[in-house]
Write a protein that holds these residues in place. Sequence first.
Motif, short mmCIF file in Angstrom:
data_model
loop_
_atom_site.label_atom_id
_atom_site.label_comp_id
_atom_site.label_asym_id
_atom_site.label_seq_id
_atom_site.Cartn_x
_atom_site.Cartn_y
_atom_site.Cartn_z
N LEU A 11 0.83 -1.21 0.00
CA LEU A 11 0.00 0.00 0.00
C LEU A 11 0.86 1.25 0.00
N VAL A 12 1.91 1.22 0.82
CA VAL A 12 2.81 2.38 0.87
C VAL A 12 3.45 2.59 -0.50
N LEU A 13 3.89 1.50 -1.10
CA LEU A 13 4.52 1.60 -2.42
C LEU A 13 3.56 2.23 -3.43
N PHE A 14 2.32 1.73 -3.47
CA PHE A 14 1.35 2.24 -4.45
C PHE A 14 1.07 3.72 -4.22
N ILE A 15 0.84 4.05 -2.98
CA ILE A 15 0.46 5.44 -2.69
C ILE A 15 1.64 6.38 -2.91
N LEU A 16 2.80 5.91 -2.52
CA LEU A 16 4.01 6.73 -2.71
C LEU A 16 4.22 7.02 -4.20
N VAL A 17 4.13 5.97 -4.98
CA VAL A 17 4.34 6.17 -6.43
C VAL A 17 3.30 7.11 -7.01
N SER A 18 2.05 6.95 -6.60
CA SER A 18 1.03 7.83 -7.19
C SER A 18 1.22 9.27 -6.73
N ILE A 19 1.71 9.45 -5.51
CA ILE A 19 1.99 10.84 -5.06
C ILE A 19 3.15 11.41 -5.87
N ILE A 20 4.21 10.61 -6.02
CA ILE A 20 5.37 11.09 -6.77
C ILE A 20 4.95 11.46 -8.21
N TYR A 21 4.15 10.61 -8.81
CA TYR A 21 3.73 10.89 -10.19
C TYR A 21 2.83 12.11 -10.29
N SER A 22 1.95 12.25 -9.31
CA SER A 22 1.08 13.42 -9.33
C SER A 22 1.87 14.70 -9.19
N VAL A 23 2.84 14.68 -8.29
CA VAL A 23 3.67 15.87 -8.08
C VAL A 23 4.47 16.16 -9.36
N ARG A 24 5.02 15.10 -9.93
CA ARG A 24 5.80 15.26 -11.16
C ARG A 24 4.93 15.84 -12.28
N LEU A 25 3.71 15.30 -12.39
CA LEU A 25 2.80 15.80 -13.42
C LEU A 25 2.44 17.26 -13.17
N PHE A 26 2.21 17.59 -11.91
CA PHE A 26 1.88 18.97 -11.57
C PHE A 26 3.03 19.89 -11.95
N TYR A 27 4.24 19.44 -11.64
CA TYR A 27 5.42 20.24 -11.95
C TYR A 27 5.56 20.42 -13.47
N MET A 28 5.44 19.31 -14.20
CA MET A 28 5.64 19.37 -15.65
C MET A 28 4.57 20.17 -16.36
N GLN A 29 3.32 19.96 -15.93
CA GLN A 29 2.22 20.51 -16.70
C GLN A 29 1.80 21.89 -16.24
N GLY B 372 -4.81 17.42 -19.83
CA GLY B 372 -4.07 18.26 -18.89
C GLY B 372 -3.81 17.59 -17.55
N PHE B 373 -3.44 18.42 -16.59
CA PHE B 373 -3.11 17.90 -15.26
C PHE B 373 -4.34 17.28 -14.61
N MET B 374 -5.50 17.89 -14.81
CA MET B 374 -6.72 17.38 -14.18
C MET B 374 -6.99 15.95 -14.63
N GLY B 375 -6.92 15.73 -15.95
CA GLY B 375 -7.15 14.40 -16.49
C GLY B 375 -6.10 13.42 -16.02
N SER B 376 -4.83 13.87 -16.02
CA SER B 376 -3.75 12.98 -15.61
C SER B 376 -3.94 12.55 -14.16
N LEU B 377 -4.36 13.51 -13.34
CA LEU B 377 -4.57 13.21 -11.92
C LEU B 377 -5.69 12.18 -11.78
N LEU B 378 -6.74 12.34 -12.59
CA LEU B 378 -7.85 11.39 -12.56
C LEU B 378 -7.35 9.98 -12.90
N LEU B 379 -6.48 9.91 -13.91
CA LEU B 379 -5.97 8.61 -14.34
C LEU B 379 -5.11 7.98 -13.24
N VAL B 380 -4.24 8.77 -12.65
CA VAL B 380 -3.39 8.26 -11.57
C VAL B 380 -4.28 7.80 -10.41
N PHE B 381 -5.31 8.59 -10.15
CA PHE B 381 -6.23 8.26 -9.07
C PHE B 381 -6.95 6.94 -9.35
N LEU B 382 -7.44 6.77 -10.58
CA LEU B 382 -8.15 5.54 -10.94
C LEU B 382 -7.25 4.32 -10.77
#
Lengths: 622, 468
Positions: A11-29, B372-382
């Motif tokens: 669970l930690v692995l999954f959540i950690l990775v999704s947080i890292i990816y979300s942050v990375r996506l936020f930074y990039m986009q 965009g970021f909103m969609g990407s976040l949704l995908l990561v969330f799913l």
Amino acid sequence: MNLEGRRIVFLVLFILVSIIYSVRLFYMQVIDDRWMTRAAEVSQKRIDVKPPRGILLDRYGNKVVGNKTYYNLMFVEDIIKDLDTAALAKLLGLEYHEIGERFEEIRVSLDRKTRSKKTGNDTVVNDYRSYMPYAFMSELTAEEIAGIASELFYFPGFYEETVSMRDYPYPNGGHIFGYLNEIRPHELEKDRYFYKMGDFIGRAGLEREYEKELRGLKGTKFLITSARGKAVDNFADGKLDTFALQGPSLQLGLDIELQAYGEELMKNKLGCIVAIEPATGEILAMVSSPSFDPNQLVGSRNIRVNYPLLDTNKLLPLFNRGIQAEYPPGSILKLVQSLVGMQEGVITENTSFPCTKGLVGCHSHPQANSVSDALQYSCNPYFYFCVRRIIQQGKQPSIFRDAQVGLNVWENYMHSFGLGIKMETDIFGIRPGVIPNVAFYNNWYGEHRWAWSTIRSISIGQGEVKLTPLQMANIAVIMANSGWYYTPHFVKNIGENGFRSEFSIKHTTLVDSIHYSAVQEGMRRAVNEPGGTARRAIIEDIIVAGKTGTAQNPHGEDHSIFIAYAPFEKPKIAISVFIENAGFGGTWAAPIASLMIEKYLKGEVSDTIKERRILDANLIMK
Amino acid sequence: MSRNLNSVRSNWDWWLTSIILALMLLGLVNLYSAAYNPERTFLFDIRALYGKQIMWMGIGIFLGVVISLIDSEFIRKLTPAAFLVVTVLLVVVLFSRPIHGARSWLGFGSFGIQPSEFAKVTTALMLAFLIGQGRIKQITKKKVFQVLILVFGTMSLILAQNDTGTFLVFTAFFFVMYREGITFDPIILYFLNKLLGLRYKSTWVGVHFIPVLFGVIFFSIITLYFAESKHSFYFLPSIDVPGWAVLVTIMTVLGLCIAMLVNQLSTARTKRRVLSVVLISYLGSILLIGSVSFGYLQVLQSHQKDRIDLWLGKIEDKDGKDYNRNRALAAVGSGGFSGNGYQQAVLASPQSNHVPESETDFIFCVYAEEWGFMGSLLLVFLFTTLLIRLIVIAERQRSRFARVYAYSVAMIIFYHFAINIGMNVGLLPVIGIPLPFFSYGGSAMMAFSVMFFILLKLDSQRKDVLAT
């Protein structure tokens, strides 16, 4: 061992990775716009739209330089399918093997040497891309493409593309207009904004001088392109696009009919005619013989064939004698000498000198009792004495020092007549001529080692004195105007904006206008009175004022020179004619000038015998 | 039988089903944009990629429905046969014609299938079968060997196909082994006690090999980063010392320091034990640095080495070797907060085609640029929800077979998700594996559908079996 607890690791692995990816996506986009810039760099393309060049009109509005549509036969290798080489060769009028060779030639021409940063070795990189269009044949005329275009349907991957190139309705004035040629790397370096490799740029004449005006305003189109460089869409719905604007048309002072007539007259002769409107300084004609048809230098295809022929011709057809040749002026300089003499007070208009042929040669003529007489007869000793008085004014006890003072005075006068200086006209390549000065003779003979007797040949326009035909014509302008001139120029109207401001500056000579009448009278008599040297320049019901010159030439026959203006009372044209190695000035140059004057003033020539004589003459020294 | 069906329906996990259907739908919508063909705009046009994908999806769901009619016990019993069939296919595929350098396609007419995609399902089943066998909880040496032979055997077949991406996915099974308490102790102890003459009863490393794995990954990245670099020291001005030698030196110095500290501080009773741990860790790290360096510098093919170098930023070649990744990152990054809008991608659109493979491995680019970021976040969330749900399902299984299988599914999905997205956002090097339900691909689509239906079926019958 509590194995169920290990699910926490998952669970930690999954959540950690999704947080890292979300942050990375936020930074990039959202935060970092580097990728946005990179995307624009990759997908957006600026396309420059070049307008056709501005056209050139003569003084009566005749189009003298226009544009014509030519065609390039383009191809995209990727789209070519089942190429029938034999049929294509037949269609294009080529040999079978030339088709393959041409493809190879295009490919090889895009080889580029690069030096590897790592190894320092030179490697050849080929920039050819099979999805990009290249010209299989370029600069085809409408007639040439007509037969090809209808058959291109059978050759997928081939298509035609239009290009605008120069067109000259009259086969005249090549020296004046210049020509266009592919831009050179150093020129490209100077203006990366406007030009790109393979563009054409004004190479000589007016095309070069007015390049900035003629090229017009570049338009820009912004496109979204695919990875293969194909346009997919307009960027921002074309809101940022700008339109290309053709350069303004240039109206010239040139009379194209007169120019054509001059070129006709000068056939089989080496030399030059320059005609100027005295009141404005507009150049009416500038004939340099031999001349060439400007249509010979349209497009790189023609240039490749014709330029070497013109360039290696011994008679120098590409050399614009009107502004670039420096000739000894001969007796026409006497006009200026007499004016300087009167202004300096060393002679008056009624001064008389004996024709002592011992000092300087002369022909037999009545005694010259005035300036007018001297010019009518073109008496050499008269001007020997006259100029001696200018140079040796006796202000210094040493004749050497005295000559220096005198020569300085004389030089200033010459410059005020536009002699020995570059008259900055609007055509490229102008030469200043030579007016020898103190520094010149000091360098030649040594300081204080020369005096009047050393330099006396300048008095009759020989020796070191050299003028361009434009300067000679300008002397005629000054005579016609009694002492002033505008810098001679071609362009009188850039679009609707008039001409360059420097051409409205009135240049006045250092000689007062009252002294001119005696000289003008002499010129009138030289043509119109018995005993005058230029009797062949006479025209029925037009009073021509002129002065002949015969420049001795150590390499062969004398040069025949004549300058004139007409009509005498209200001058409309000033002209200089210089025929190389043709003999006495009155024999050839004078009648040619008169024909030109009559043609300009009346539109036609009455004396067809005179005209025939000139047209039939072949004066090229064999 | 009707009672049975009722129980299946009432115990069916609708949560998982909804998440999967949502992902399938989103994936299809996205594929329609990513593979949009202006000449074939009809969604079900079989000649366009989306039409084909729907067909694969249909076949996958059909197979899934058939499977869900089979009793879960029977599924378990079928496992060895299914595994055998796919393994035969994995062998057969090695004799096929390579496509893009990998022999992973078995062609049937114009369609081809990738046995390696199905191998993920059958290996998961087989792993579950092996671990779930017997009633004894004790992990015997024999069972460990069986499991290792299964995983490494399949992995070597995949490696023989030259399919690095799928090969990596198979390491997911180590996580499952970890959850099931399989230890490498029997092997490690054999080496330590028999060969080195030590007397250990168990090792921490053998049991907790997943935390060790993270350490190994960390050290490996450091090694990859420095292995090739040259260092010169002021006391050795004329010699360029390679990075891996520097790392070995640092480890040696560190090891010696720790050993000396231990020697000074620990009591005589524990000294020998602690010192041997230090020595083994030291030897392990040297072995790791050595093998990673050797593999990286000598074994890897040049394009694989380039991918690692580009990822680590050691080399830059935007328009050359790094073309795909650079365009992909630009596409993702240019999506902005709310995206360009559906079918409005500039870089990743099929018309402009700046991003290669944008229908398969790089399909996330299309999605990220358009949504965009909103969609990407949704995908990561799913995907995260899906993974957590899978763990929840796994943990509620009474049969070991079902639990192992559920964990396998979770880890396979996690690998695909993490590697694919990681590659698309530049956090991982380019490794070509599909994003489940998004990337176009018949085999993957069918395999994932079947995989989930088996799980759902097993889960629906969880109450029918006694705890094992």
